[in-house]
Write a protein that holds these residues in place. Structure first.
Motif, PDB file in Angstrom:
ATOM      1  N   TYR A 129       0.872  -1.178   0.000  1.00 48.36           N
ATOM      2  CA  TYR A 129       0.000   0.000   0.000  1.00 48.36           C
ATOM      3  C   TYR A 129       0.902   1.219   0.000  1.00 48.36           C
ATOM      4  CZ  TYR A 129      -3.483   3.353   1.982  1.00 48.36           C
ATOM      5  OH  TYR A 129      -4.322   4.426   2.242  1.00 48.36           O
ATOM      6  N   THR A 130       0.713   2.100  -0.971  1.00 50.21           N
ATOM      7  CA  THR A 130       1.505   3.320  -1.030  1.00 50.21           C
ATOM      8  C   THR A 130       0.581   4.528  -1.006  1.00 50.21           C
ATOM      9  OG1 THR A 130       1.521   3.326  -3.470  1.00 50.21           O
ATOM     10  CG2 THR A 130       3.358   2.225  -2.347  1.00 50.21           C
ATOM     11  N   ILE A 131       1.057   5.604  -0.416  1.00 52.13           N
ATOM     12  CA  ILE A 131       0.331   6.871  -0.431  1.00 52.13           C
ATOM     13  C   ILE A 131       1.365   7.989  -0.378  1.00 52.13           C
ATOM     14  CG2 ILE A 131      -0.061   6.775   2.078  1.00 52.13           C
ATOM     15  CD1 ILE A 131      -2.744   8.288   1.515  1.00 52.13           C
ATOM     16  N   ALA A 132       1.333   8.883  -1.359  1.00 56.44           N
ATOM     17  CA  ALA A 132       2.330   9.955  -1.460  1.00 56.44           C
ATOM     18  C   ALA A 132       1.630  11.312  -1.438  1.00 56.44           C
ATOM     19  CB  ALA A 132       3.148   9.805  -2.743  1.00 56.44           C
ATOM     20  N   PHE A 133       1.982  12.107  -0.463  1.00 55.14           N
ATOM     21  CA  PHE A 133       1.470  13.465  -0.314  1.00 55.14           C
ATOM     22  C   PHE A 133      -0.057  13.514  -0.293  1.00 55.14           C
ATOM     23  CE2 PHE A 133       5.576  14.099  -2.705  1.00 55.14           C
ATOM     24  CZ  PHE A 133       6.303  14.451  -1.582  1.00 55.14           C
ATOM     25  N   GLY A 134      -0.651  12.519   0.354  1.00 54.06           N
ATOM     26  CA  GLY A 134      -2.111  12.471   0.386  1.00 54.06           C
ATOM     27  C   GLY A 134      -2.701  12.289   1.767  1.00 54.06           C
ATOM     28  N   ILE A 135      -1.967  11.650   2.665  1.00 53.22           N
ATOM     29  CA  ILE A 135      -2.601  11.262   3.922  1.00 53.22           C
ATOM     30  C   ILE A 135      -2.892  12.465   4.814  1.00 53.22           C
ATOM     31  CG2 ILE A 135      -0.562  10.833   5.378  1.00 53.22           C
ATOM     32  CD1 ILE A 135      -2.106   8.099   6.062  1.00 53.22           C
ATOM     33  N   ARG A 136      -2.167  13.563   4.625  1.00 54.01           N
ATOM     34  CA  ARG A 136      -2.448  14.727   5.466  1.00 54.01           C
ATOM     35  C   ARG A 136      -3.784  15.377   5.123  1.00 54.01           C
ATOM     36  NH1 ARG A 136       0.809  16.944   1.492  1.00 54.01           N
ATOM     37  NH2 ARG A 136       0.153  19.012   0.742  1.00 54.01           N
ATOM     38  N   ASN A 137      -4.346  15.027   3.968  1.00 55.23           N
ATOM     39  CA  ASN A 137      -5.633  15.583   3.561  1.00 55.23           C
ATOM     40  C   ASN A 137      -6.822  14.742   4.019  1.00 55.23           C
ATOM     41  OD1 ASN A 137      -4.512  17.812   1.961  1.00 55.23           O
ATOM     42  ND2 ASN A 137      -3.777  16.190   0.607  1.00 55.23           N
ATOM     43  N   VAL A 138      -6.546  13.610   4.635  1.00 58.00           N
ATOM     44  CA  VAL A 138      -7.600  12.724   5.118  1.00 58.00           C
ATOM     45  C   VAL A 138      -8.176  13.289   6.421  1.00 58.00           C
ATOM     46  CG1 VAL A 138      -8.069  10.411   6.011  1.00 58.00           C
ATOM     47  CG2 VAL A 138      -6.583  10.706   4.017  1.00 58.00           C
ATOM     48  N   THR A 139      -9.486  13.187   6.577  1.00 61.46           N
ATOM     49  CA  THR A 139     -10.119  13.728   7.784  1.00 61.46           C
ATOM     50  C   THR A 139      -9.696  12.955   9.020  1.00 61.46           C
ATOM     51  OG1 THR A 139     -12.025  14.430   6.471  1.00 61.46           O
ATOM     52  CG2 THR A 139     -12.310  14.343   8.867  1.00 61.46           C
ATOM     53  N   HIS A 140      -9.806  11.626   8.956  1.00 64.26           N
ATOM     54  CA  HIS A 140      -9.450  10.768  10.091  1.00 64.26           C
ATOM     55  C   HIS A 140      -8.262   9.899   9.670  1.00 64.26           C
ATOM     56  CE1 HIS A 140     -13.824  11.594  10.652  1.00 64.26           C
ATOM     57  NE2 HIS A 140     -13.407  11.858  11.881  1.00 64.26           N
ATOM     58  N   ILE A 141      -7.064  10.364   9.960  1.00 68.53           N
ATOM     59  CA  ILE A 141      -5.860   9.651   9.541  1.00 68.53           C
ATOM     60  C   ILE A 141      -5.807   8.258  10.149  1.00 68.53           C
ATOM     61  CG2 ILE A 141      -3.333   9.649   9.681  1.00 68.53           C
ATOM     62  CD1 ILE A 141      -3.457  12.709   9.495  1.00 68.53           C
ATOM     63  N   ASP A 142      -6.257   8.127  11.397  1.00 63.75           N
ATOM     64  CA  ASP A 142      -6.216   6.822  12.052  1.00 63.75           C
ATOM     65  C   ASP A 142      -7.087   5.804  11.310  1.00 63.75           C
ATOM     66  OD1 ASP A 142      -8.500   8.257  12.784  1.00 63.75           O
ATOM     67  OD2 ASP A 142      -8.579   7.422  14.797  1.00 63.75           O
ATOM     68  N   LYS A 143      -8.240   6.227  10.814  1.00 63.89           N
ATOM     69  CA  LYS A 143      -9.101   5.319  10.057  1.00 63.89           C
ATOM     70  C   LYS A 143      -8.440   4.892   8.757  1.00 63.89           C
ATOM     71  CE  LYS A 143     -13.603   6.947  11.746  1.00 63.89           C
ATOM     72  NZ  LYS A 143     -14.914   7.529  11.353  1.00 63.89           N
TER      73      LYS A 143
END
Length: 243
Positions: A129-143
């Motif tokens: 699973y990869t994610i680049a420059f995207g996770i900071r835009n997620v509402t609930h990072i833990d989810k």
């Protein structure tokens, strides 16, 4: 009291953030790659090369590239023979990626509109699973992290490339001036959108520091977590394993 989430330097209703972020990326989709080159002087290409080098994609393995929109990371993964599913919550970003893949003659990529917090994929579907420059835009990072863990096979690996806070003395001050004063002006000039790029810079400042984000990755169930800072932590590669 209702739940809130950060949207740049503002706190907004958590239920509203997803739509607000979606609007930002709808606005910038057509100029997203041009702006990445302008903002980083092309360095984002080197960071993504280094990121994919750490992932070590293998032929025929299944990789989910989340928030993969315009395909920059997915194209690099696919060149190694991996079967890549490119997912993004924003259809405009995916449309740009599909068009770019056609121009490059890249076939076999799967494009899927997905919410990182509620993936439609089954359990243990992917090798990486990869994610680049995207996770900071997620509402609930833990989810989103728990979903990443859920869809990975045992032995699967998680890799995240994200901006952070540089620890290099002096450089952090220079970067603060550049990012807050010049990047929004670049957004206005090149993409006719100053506000969206102001949000993107502010969202970096609100993202958890490297040790805290690593802790969140562990709490989602990953082990052997690691942080690799780039430019003193201006950018960082986070990784972990599902066992």
């Amino acid at each position: 009291m209702s739940e809130t989430a950060s949207f740049g330097y503002r706190d907004v209703e958590a239920a509203e953030k997803q739509g607000m972020v979606r609007a930002v990326f709808s606005n910038v989709a057509s100029k997203y790659d041009l702006m990445n080159d302008a903002m980083s002087a092309g360095a984002h290409r080197l960071w993504k090369d280094q990121f994919v080098g750490r992932v070590k994609p293998r032929r025929d393995e299944r990789i989910l590239d989340m928030a993969g929109g315009t395909g920059d990371v997915a194209f690099r993964l696919a060149r190694h023979g991996a079967h890549v599913t490119v997912s993004d919550i924003n259809p405009e970003m995916l449309a740009v990626g599909v068009e770019r893949a056609k121009k490059k003659g890249l076939e076999g990529l799967i494009w899927s509109e997905q919410n990182a917090e509620e993936l439609s994929f089954g359990e243990r579907d992917f090798d990486a699973y990869t994610i680049a420059f995207g996770i900071r835009n997620v509402t609930h990072i833990d989810k989103a992290l728990r979903e990443a863990h859920r869809v990975l096979k045992f032995g699967g690996r998680f890799f995240c490339l994200e901006f952070s806070t540089t620890t290099w003395p002096g450089f952090s001050d220079v970067y603060d001036v550049y990012s807050h004063r010049l990047v929004p002006k670049l957004g206005k000039r090149l993409a006719d959108d100053e506000d969206s790029y102001r949000y993107l810079i502010e969202s970096i400042r609100r993202f958890p520091p490297m040790p805290e984000f690593e802790r969140m990755i562990r709490e989602a169930g990953f082990v052997q977590t690691k942080v690799e800072p780039i430019l003193g932590g201006l950018v960082a590669i986070h990784s972990g394993w599902k066992i």
